[in-house]
Design a protein around this motif. Sequence first.
Motif, mmCIF file in Angstrom:
data_model
loop_
_atom_site.group_PDB
_atom_site.id
_atom_site.type_symbol
_atom_site.label_atom_id
_atom_site.label_comp_id
_atom_site.label_asym_id
_atom_site.label_seq_id
_atom_site.Cartn_x
_atom_site.Cartn_y
_atom_site.Cartn_z
ATOM 1 N N LEU A 82 0.863 -1.217 -0.067
ATOM 2 C CA LEU A 82 0.028 0.178 0.026
ATOM 3 C C LEU A 82 0.676 1.387 -0.024
ATOM 4 C CD1 LEU A 82 -3.077 0.460 0.281
ATOM 5 C CD2 LEU A 82 -2.684 0.856 2.617
ATOM 6 N N PHE A 83 0.416 2.297 -0.782
ATOM 7 C CA PHE A 83 1.456 3.394 -0.832
ATOM 8 C C PHE A 83 0.224 4.778 -0.974
ATOM 9 C CE2 PHE A 83 1.081 4.479 -5.510
ATOM 10 C CZ PHE A 83 0.983 3.120 -5.942
ATOM 11 N N ASP A 84 0.907 5.870 -0.485
ATOM 12 C CA ASP A 84 0.180 7.064 -0.898
ATOM 13 C C ASP A 84 0.353 7.655 -2.219
ATOM 14 O OD1 ASP A 84 -0.795 9.516 -0.820
ATOM 15 O OD2 ASP A 84 -0.218 10.180 1.100
ATOM 16 N N ALA A 85 -0.805 7.571 -2.976
ATOM 17 C CA ALA A 85 -0.561 7.898 -4.413
ATOM 18 C C ALA A 85 -0.577 9.401 -4.771
ATOM 19 C CB ALA A 85 -1.575 7.280 -5.217
ATOM 20 N N ASN A 86 -0.177 10.068 -3.607
ATOM 21 C CA ASN A 86 0.041 11.477 -3.807
ATOM 22 C C ASN A 86 1.312 11.813 -3.429
ATOM 23 O OD1 ASN A 86 -2.988 12.633 -3.661
ATOM 24 N ND2 ASN A 86 -2.999 11.171 -1.922
ATOM 25 N N THR A 87 1.975 10.907 -2.906
ATOM 26 C CA THR A 87 3.497 11.393 -2.438
ATOM 27 C C THR A 87 4.410 10.390 -2.898
ATOM 28 O OG1 THR A 87 3.069 10.102 -0.393
ATOM 29 C CG2 THR A 87 2.541 12.675 -0.577
ATOM 30 N N MET A 88 4.198 9.215 -3.246
ATOM 31 C CA MET A 88 5.214 8.381 -3.513
ATOM 32 C C MET A 88 5.877 8.487 -4.805
ATOM 33 S SD MET A 88 6.352 5.224 -2.700
ATOM 34 C CE MET A 88 6.629 3.710 -2.862
ATOM 35 N N LEU A 134 0.076 -4.071 -6.096
ATOM 36 C CA LEU A 134 0.470 -2.557 -5.633
ATOM 37 C C LEU A 134 -0.830 -1.919 -5.598
ATOM 38 C CD1 LEU A 134 3.395 -2.026 -8.165
ATOM 39 C CD2 LEU A 134 3.402 -2.890 -5.639
ATOM 40 N N VAL A 135 -0.950 -1.364 -4.312
ATOM 41 C CA VAL A 135 -2.283 -0.597 -3.999
ATOM 42 C C VAL A 135 -2.201 0.996 -3.906
ATOM 43 C CG1 VAL A 135 -4.462 -0.624 -2.851
ATOM 44 C CG2 VAL A 135 -3.419 -2.604 -3.262
ATOM 45 N N GLY A 136 -2.272 1.823 -4.677
ATOM 46 C CA GLY A 136 -2.293 3.221 -4.583
ATOM 47 C C GLY A 136 -3.366 3.771 -3.611
ATOM 48 N N ASN A 137 -3.294 4.291 -2.562
ATOM 49 C CA ASN A 137 -4.313 4.716 -1.687
ATOM 50 C C ASN A 137 -4.480 6.323 -1.723
ATOM 51 O OD1 ASN A 137 -6.223 4.263 0.246
ATOM 52 N ND2 ASN A 137 -4.753 4.598 2.136
ATOM 53 N N GLN A 138 -5.287 6.765 -0.983
ATOM 54 C CA GLN A 138 -6.063 8.118 -0.662
ATOM 55 C C GLN A 138 -6.004 8.772 -2.063
ATOM 56 O OE1 GLN A 138 -3.624 10.075 2.379
ATOM 57 N NE2 GLN A 138 -2.943 7.970 3.301
ATOM 58 N N VAL A 139 -6.516 8.125 -3.405
ATOM 59 C CA VAL A 139 -6.916 8.712 -4.400
ATOM 60 C C VAL A 139 -7.984 9.961 -3.943
ATOM 61 C CG1 VAL A 139 -6.479 6.736 -5.742
ATOM 62 C CG2 VAL A 139 -8.823 7.129 -4.836
ATOM 63 N N GLU A 156 -5.825 13.726 -8.232
ATOM 64 C CA GLU A 156 -6.324 13.372 -9.566
ATOM 65 C C GLU A 156 -6.400 11.874 -9.785
ATOM 66 O OE1 GLU A 156 -8.197 14.224 -11.945
ATOM 67 O OE2 GLU A 156 -8.955 16.081 -10.614
ATOM 68 N N GLU A 157 -7.282 11.120 -9.794
ATOM 69 C CA GLU A 157 -6.942 9.578 -10.062
ATOM 70 C C GLU A 157 -6.290 9.378 -11.415
ATOM 71 O OE1 GLU A 157 -10.352 6.985 -8.930
ATOM 72 O OE2 GLU A 157 -9.273 5.425 -10.003
ATOM 73 N N ALA A 158 -6.901 10.039 -12.550
ATOM 74 C CA ALA A 158 -6.154 9.828 -13.797
ATOM 75 C C ALA A 158 -4.909 9.967 -13.759
ATOM 76 C CB ALA A 158 -7.028 10.648 -14.802
ATOM 77 N N LEU A 159 -4.323 11.442 -13.206
ATOM 78 C CA LEU A 159 -2.875 11.596 -12.963
ATOM 79 C C LEU A 159 -2.141 10.713 -12.321
ATOM 80 C CD1 LEU A 159 -3.050 15.515 -12.466
ATOM 81 C CD2 LEU A 159 -2.562 14.417 -14.482
ATOM 82 N N MET A 160 -2.856 9.966 -11.436
ATOM 83 C CA MET A 160 -2.083 9.086 -10.665
ATOM 84 C C MET A 160 -1.995 7.814 -11.442
ATOM 85 S SD MET A 160 -3.996 9.282 -7.114
ATOM 86 C CE MET A 160 -4.193 10.626 -6.188
#
Length: 461
Positions: free
Chosen positions: A310-316, A337-342, A346-350
């Motif tokens: 699990l990772f923070d998809a805003n900061t990783m 791999l699980v991106g969290n805190q979407v 912007e989910e598309a950017l992530m």
Amino acid sequence: MKYGQPNWEDTIVALATPPGIGAIGMIRLSGPAAIDIVDKLFPSKSLSEQPTHTAHVGLIREGGQVIDEVVVTLFRGPRSYTGEDVAEVSGHGSPYVLQQLIDAFLRNGARLARAGEFTQRAFLNGRLDLAQAEAVADLIASNTAASQKNALNNIRGGFSQDLRMLREQLISFSALIELELDFSQEDVEFADRAQLYHLVTEALEGTTKLADSFRLGNVIRNGVSVAIVGKPNAGKSTLLNTLLNENRAIVSEIAGTTRDTIEEILNINGILFRFIDTAGIREHTSDQIESIGVERSLEKMRQADVVLYLFDANTMPAEELLVNKRAFDEQGFQYLLVGNQVDKGEEALMRDRYAAATPILFISAKQQLHINVLRDRLVDMVLGGKVQTEDTVVTNARHYQSLRQIAGALADVRQALDARLPGDLLALDIRRALHYLGEITGEVSNEDLLDYIFSKFCIGK
Ligand code: GDP
């Protein structure tokens, strides 16, 4: 007592329902005197004169004293669970009353059943084969819909049917070989080698498929262990709580579960997922030293069947995620791999940023976004999309071992065919395969094995 001699003289009795207080408790008797013993204590009518598969209400009375009002159901052999005469006595579910009833039956000629003895008698009387008898134990122990379904399928003979087909293939194969041996003087090859090759390949495929299903079988029986790992504040405990809120499984105990770590158990689509070392997730402190965390995570990931990173998809940083991914690949982990805190970006950017890292999905543990997707992916990872739930699944380690032996023998046959070895050598390997097949169904067995298998049953089964 000898095995293989099902004509026992004695009649056994045991409580068939769980010990403790219940609305109804059922006591089962099986053996030649089963109906007579109950009859002696049942004054309202003569049970011995009643037809099979009938139920009778009345008092159980011994020496002028009433013990309970009961319903007695009669099953005359061979149309009964054990194949012997069976009487089932349903009384009021008080442990005291039930014990009084059992004591009365014991005084009147029954003896206490050993663990699994009812099912053992059913096996020895040909009512079930060994694989089916073992499935009875599995069904009693099943704690999810998937394990229940599989055990039921096996009791009805699903697995045994597959084995019968395999057996027929082998027997037709060895018949061809034997025919050839009969004519060995004349130096003819009766058995068409191509046909033999086809038969043995088919049997080998069938066996291998069954043996391979054991991995899934194990999953159904014991659950899948999952490690949630990631940096502090990625959202691990939030995710765990989100998952647990909806799916916490009620299980008392699972075979093989290690007790030295704290686990949470989820039931997703009938499969148990065990989240290991959840204490480690929960107790985290803000000054957790990174290196200790990493070592501990590695240990945890090695223990697990599945790793959720699990990772923070805003900061990783995307580069760091790829480094981790490569490490997981090298270690041979099965991971997601699980991106969290979407919800925070912007989910598309992530998705773009982490496009090179797979398999990946994005969620919000806190806002409960895409949690369904995560659950489905977990189930997919386990089933691999390969196994149809209708297929026979091997859950029993003993069967698995025998299947591996069969596959080994068949592979030898195929090799012998390739090397054009003479028919008598082929026949030897075929007989070996048939022997192991018989071990599964109980046609080939020994007392120790039977004792072991039936001792795992509870009393009353
Ligand atoms: P852990 O250290 O990995 O167990 O992380 P926590 O579960 O304790 O979460 C760290 C912080 O992130 C907490 O304040 C959570 O409320 C917050 N958090 C976790 N998941 C999400 C999410 O999906 N969205 C948002 N906005 N915050 C989250």
